[in-house]
Scaffold this active site. Sequence first.
Site, PDB file in Angstrom:
ATOM      1  N   GLN A  31       0.830  -1.202   0.000  1.00  9.17           N
ATOM      2  CA  GLN A  31       0.000   0.000   0.000  1.00  9.17           C
ATOM      3  C   GLN A  31       0.866   1.255   0.000  1.00  9.17           C
ATOM      4  OE1 GLN A  31      -2.173  -1.034   3.525  1.00  9.17           O
ATOM      5  NE2 GLN A  31      -0.270  -1.651   4.490  1.00  9.17           N
ATOM      6  N   ASP A 156      -7.924  -5.146  14.377  1.00  9.26           N
ATOM      7  CA  ASP A 156      -7.714  -3.725  14.079  1.00  9.26           C
ATOM      8  C   ASP A 156      -7.330  -3.612  12.608  1.00  9.26           C
ATOM      9  OD1 ASP A 156      -7.145  -1.035  14.084  1.00  9.26           O
ATOM     10  OD2 ASP A 156      -5.249  -1.229  15.163  1.00  9.26           O
TER      11      ASP A 156
END
Length: 281
Positions: A31, A156
């Site tokens: 990313q 998370d």
Amino acid sequence: MTGWTIEALHDDHAQALRESAVLYDSRTDHQRLRVFENGLFGRVLTLDDVVQVTERDNFIYHEMLTHVPILAHGAARRVLIVGGGDGGMAREVLRHASVEHVTMVEIDAGVVEFCKQYLPAISAGAFDDPRLELVIDDGAAFMRRDGPGHDVIIVDSTDPIGPGEVLFTDTFYGHAKRRLNAGGILVTQSGVPFVQGAELAGTMRAFTALFADATCYLATVPTYAGGPMAFGWGTDGDAREASLDVLATRLAKAGIETGYYTPEVHRAAFALPGYVKRLIA
């Protein structure tokens, strides 16, 4: 707009944050990572231009995904965090001296390393705590393997696109339940229901099939735009029934000062508005 980051996660809604200075901008194997300064929120981390964490409001998200399950459980010794590369989740879990071991599984080592350098206030020394075991691995693959049980599992994750997509599947949640100890609790980041209703509905569909007690709870995080954020909750125990007095006693014993979490907020977070109730029905 020059000098602004535009988060266009949703087709018909966007938010903009002014960049007073760009501190980091690089693409990893997974990313694009950016850190910039903002006058209101301090340092801001984005992944593929979607806000992940800020120095100013991260305490809300991290406190509600950690203290709610840990204090509801009352005897959590082993905690597993899936994701959380900025270290904020580990920071809050490790504030509980009663927690003996924390395993944190993060897919991207690059996130961890640059957060240590550019966002050290988020982790606040958590990566140096000897109770923390950092595992660089795909969370879904890690969960499939046999391993020790956990009293609390915290997912998370990023939004269900790219590397985070597999962390929102029925199969992943089934594997996570298998890794829970008796009376254990699974909590997940489940998006902002007003604009991401399908995300919450999908999680709750899986949780309802897996757990005796499946629901969600809410908290308002300013930079997670679109309304209150939902956190999925799944357990086969009765931890959600912990009374206000019990929660207050446990918090006092932990000796933790919080910025958002209180026993009253804990109980009230499970009181859902009608549109959320309909999504999870």
